[in-house]
Design a protein around this motif. Structure first.
Motif, short mmCIF file in Angstrom:
data_model
loop_
_atom_site.label_atom_id
_atom_site.label_comp_id
_atom_site.label_asym_id
_atom_site.label_seq_id
_atom_site.Cartn_x
_atom_site.Cartn_y
_atom_site.Cartn_z
N LYS A 22 16.86 2.37 -22.30
CA LYS A 22 15.96 1.48 -22.03
C LYS A 22 15.96 1.68 -20.27
CE LYS A 22 18.67 -2.50 -24.09
NZ LYS A 22 19.95 -4.16 -23.61
N GLY A 23 14.55 0.60 -20.58
CA GLY A 23 13.43 0.84 -19.17
C GLY A 23 12.47 1.15 -18.91
N GLU A 24 12.23 1.45 -17.55
CA GLU A 24 10.69 2.17 -18.10
C GLU A 24 10.86 2.86 -16.85
OE1 GLU A 24 8.30 -1.25 -14.93
OE2 GLU A 24 7.75 -1.32 -17.57
N VAL A 25 9.45 4.09 -16.15
CA VAL A 25 9.32 5.27 -15.42
C VAL A 25 8.53 4.03 -13.90
CG1 VAL A 25 8.49 7.14 -14.87
CG2 VAL A 25 9.00 6.86 -17.31
N GLU A 26 9.48 4.38 -12.82
CA GLU A 26 9.06 3.98 -12.01
C GLU A 26 8.17 5.15 -10.87
OE1 GLU A 26 11.13 1.68 -8.22
OE2 GLU A 26 12.39 3.61 -8.92
N LYS B 86 2.33 15.85 -19.06
CA LYS B 86 3.06 15.60 -20.32
C LYS B 86 2.57 14.22 -21.01
CE LYS B 86 6.02 18.98 -21.28
NZ LYS B 86 6.65 19.29 -22.60
N ASP B 87 1.64 13.69 -20.86
CA ASP B 87 0.81 12.42 -21.18
C ASP B 87 1.38 10.95 -21.43
OD1 ASP B 87 -1.24 13.42 -22.26
OD2 ASP B 87 -1.19 14.04 -24.13
N ILE B 88 2.61 10.93 -20.00
CA ILE B 88 3.56 10.34 -19.52
C ILE B 88 2.95 9.96 -18.25
CG2 ILE B 88 5.69 9.65 -19.06
CD1 ILE B 88 5.41 9.92 -21.56
N ASN B 89 3.07 8.31 -17.78
CA ASN B 89 2.09 7.34 -16.20
C ASN B 89 3.38 6.58 -16.19
OD1 ASN B 89 -0.08 8.25 -18.64
ND2 ASN B 89 -0.57 7.84 -16.49
N VAL B 90 3.28 6.49 -15.43
CA VAL B 90 4.29 5.13 -14.49
C VAL B 90 4.13 4.06 -15.35
CG1 VAL B 90 5.00 3.91 -12.06
CG2 VAL B 90 4.78 6.53 -12.15
N GLY B 91 5.62 3.33 -15.75
CA GLY B 91 5.45 2.27 -16.39
C GLY B 91 5.44 2.46 -17.89
N ASP B 92 5.41 3.67 -18.40
CA ASP B 92 5.90 4.13 -19.57
C ASP B 92 6.93 3.80 -19.69
OD1 ASP B 92 3.24 5.07 -20.47
OD2 ASP B 92 3.69 6.70 -21.01
N SER B 93 7.97 3.59 -21.40
CA SER B 93 9.30 3.20 -21.82
C SER B 93 10.00 5.06 -21.65
CB SER B 93 9.08 2.82 -22.81
OG SER B 93 9.12 3.88 -23.65
N ALA B 94 11.09 4.35 -21.95
CA ALA B 94 12.70 6.19 -21.98
C ALA B 94 12.27 6.62 -22.27
CB ALA B 94 13.46 5.17 -21.26
N ASP C 181 0.97 -1.63 0.16
CA ASP C 181 0.32 -0.07 -0.47
C ASP C 181 0.62 1.05 -0.03
OD1 ASP C 181 -2.15 1.51 0.41
OD2 ASP C 181 -2.95 1.07 2.06
N ARG C 182 0.39 2.21 -1.11
CA ARG C 182 1.80 2.79 -1.00
C ARG C 182 0.70 4.46 -1.39
NH1 ARG C 182 5.96 3.20 -4.97
NH2 ARG C 182 7.71 4.44 -3.45
N ALA C 183 1.47 5.58 -1.33
CA ALA C 183 0.78 7.06 -1.36
C ALA C 183 0.68 7.36 -3.42
CB ALA C 183 1.01 7.70 -0.75
N SER C 184 -0.47 7.45 -3.27
CA SER C 184 -0.26 7.88 -5.47
C SER C 184 -0.04 8.88 -5.53
CB SER C 184 -2.15 8.10 -5.67
OG SER C 184 -2.85 6.55 -5.16
N VAL C 185 0.42 10.21 -4.84
CA VAL C 185 0.64 11.34 -4.53
C VAL C 185 1.53 12.05 -3.78
CG1 VAL C 185 0.94 13.80 -5.48
CG2 VAL C 185 -0.83 11.96 -6.40
N LEU C 186 2.92 12.07 -3.22
CA LEU C 186 3.39 13.13 -2.22
C LEU C 186 3.47 14.48 -2.52
CD1 LEU C 186 5.62 9.87 -1.42
CD2 LEU C 186 4.15 10.78 -0.24
N ILE D 11 6.11 17.42 -5.76
CA ILE D 11 4.67 16.49 -5.88
C ILE D 11 5.39 15.64 -6.70
CG2 ILE D 11 2.98 16.50 -7.12
CD1 ILE D 11 1.84 19.66 -6.99
N SER D 12 4.95 14.64 -6.29
CA SER D 12 6.06 13.41 -6.63
C SER D 12 4.88 12.25 -7.00
CB SER D 12 6.40 12.41 -5.83
OG SER D 12 7.20 11.53 -5.82
N ILE D 13 5.10 11.60 -8.38
CA ILE D 13 3.86 10.49 -8.88
C ILE D 13 4.20 8.87 -8.84
CG2 ILE D 13 1.99 10.09 -10.11
CD1 ILE D 13 2.24 12.90 -11.45
N GLN D 14 3.56 8.70 -7.70
CA GLN D 14 3.81 6.89 -8.17
C GLN D 14 2.53 5.71 -7.97
OE1 GLN D 14 6.72 6.84 -4.03
NE2 GLN D 14 4.15 7.32 -3.11
N ASP D 15 1.99 6.16 -8.62
CA ASP D 15 0.72 5.52 -9.05
C ASP D 15 0.31 5.67 -10.55
OD1 ASP D 15 -1.53 4.23 -9.52
OD2 ASP D 15 -2.23 5.31 -8.43
N PRO D 16 0.58 4.95 -11.37
CA PRO D 16 0.44 4.15 -12.74
C PRO D 16 -1.22 5.30 -12.90
CG PRO D 16 1.41 2.35 -12.10
CD PRO D 16 1.10 3.05 -10.87
#
Length: 293
Positions: free
Chosen positions: A272-276, A172-180, A145-150, A161-166
């Motif tokens: 490589k990688g994805e947005v955490e 910018k139309d980028i979500n957590v989990g999108d590619s680099a 269980d995590r906070a969606s936004v901090l 403001i930190s986004i943690q929830d996809p």
């Protein structure tokens, strides 16, 4: 005999003529008396007809108004709807305007946090701490269980403001989990690359974009941008902001940084990688790698 009969019949004829004249006179008088009555009836009929026509016209006018209502000034209504839509959008999308009625540089008080249903994380550091909305949370596979936004508060003001929830939308139309590569495309490759100092092998790195300012004087490596190093793009911009995309699952491209002006095709092909997680805030907050610790 003949004379007798003529003499006796005269009174009879005379009487009959007089009777006829009397009857005719009575009928004529009766007809004259009834004539005004007829005129009055005609007046009543005409009055009733006029009233009926007026009622009919009023009903027709009402029907026409119901079918074709009179035009109204919709500009005020449209403006109100537009403002309402803008307010809803500001609350649902994290952007340089802020999120959920909290904006960058806004002074934070206990009363404000209470009115917004925000809770403060346990911390003894009153100069730097985090708050979140308990109603905005999600289940992470790794952390639970995590906070969606901090919201990071520095010196009593919203700094980051930190986004943690996809599921949380970013402007910018980028979500957590999108590619680099998707991040690079969203910013037209105008991103700085930085290796996470705790991941020297490059598995974790950051892509950083300047939001509403440009650098007019490069600062020494590792130093925070100062006011005399930057210039705001527009007069209405009050604070310089940066976006930091935390990428996991990558590989090392450089020992330290790659500036946005130094990207090569080889470097971009190795991304490589994805947005955490996604951070947006003032450079001071972005620079605090360890947060408030």
């Amino acid at each position: 005999m003949l004379i007798f009969h003529l003499t006796s019949s005269l009174p009879i004829i005379k009487t009959a003529v007089i009777s006829t004249l009397l009857i005719g006179t009575v009928q004529l008088m009766t007809g004259c008396d009834s004539q005004p009555s007829s005129s009055n009836n005609d007046g009543i009929v005409q009055t009733n007809t006029a009233q009926t026509n007026t009622v009919d016209k009023d009903m027709a006018k009402n029907d026409e108004m119901s079918v074709n209502p009179s035009p109204t000034d919709t500009s005020a209504m449209d403006k109100a709807q537009t403002n309402e839509a803008a307010d809803i959008a500001d609350e649902q999308i994290v952007s340089p305007l802020g999120y959920q009625k909290l904006s960058f540089g806004q002074v934070i008080t206990h009363e404000l946090l209470s009115s917004l249903g925000m809770t403060k994380a346990k911390s003894d550091n009153e100069q730097c701490y985090y708050v979140s909305n308990p109603k905005l949370s999600y289940i992470d596979k790794e952390y639970g269980d995590r906070a969606s936004v901090l919201y990071q508060i520095i010196d009593g003001k919203v700094a980051l403001i930190s986004i943690q929830d996809p599921s949380i939308s970013f402007y910018k139309d980028i979500n957590v989990g999108d590619s680099a590569t998707a991040v690079m495309k969203a910013h037209n490759d105008e991103l700085d690359y930085e290796v996470d100092k705790y991941a020297v092998d490059g598995d974790y790195y950051n892509l950083i974009a300047n939001v509403n300012f440009k650098v007019i004087k490069e600062s020494p490596l590792g130093e925070l941008l100062k006011d005399d190093n930057i210039e705001l793009n527009n007069k209405q911009d009050k604070l310089p902001l940066q976006i930091e995309y935390h990428i996991k699952g990558g590989q090392k491209l450089s020992d330290s940084t790659i500036k946005a002006t130094e990207w090569t095709a080889d470097h971009k092909n190795l991304l490589k990688g994805e947005v955490e997680s996604i951070d947006i805030g003032i450079p001071k907050a972005i620079y605090l790698v360890e947060g408030c610790s």
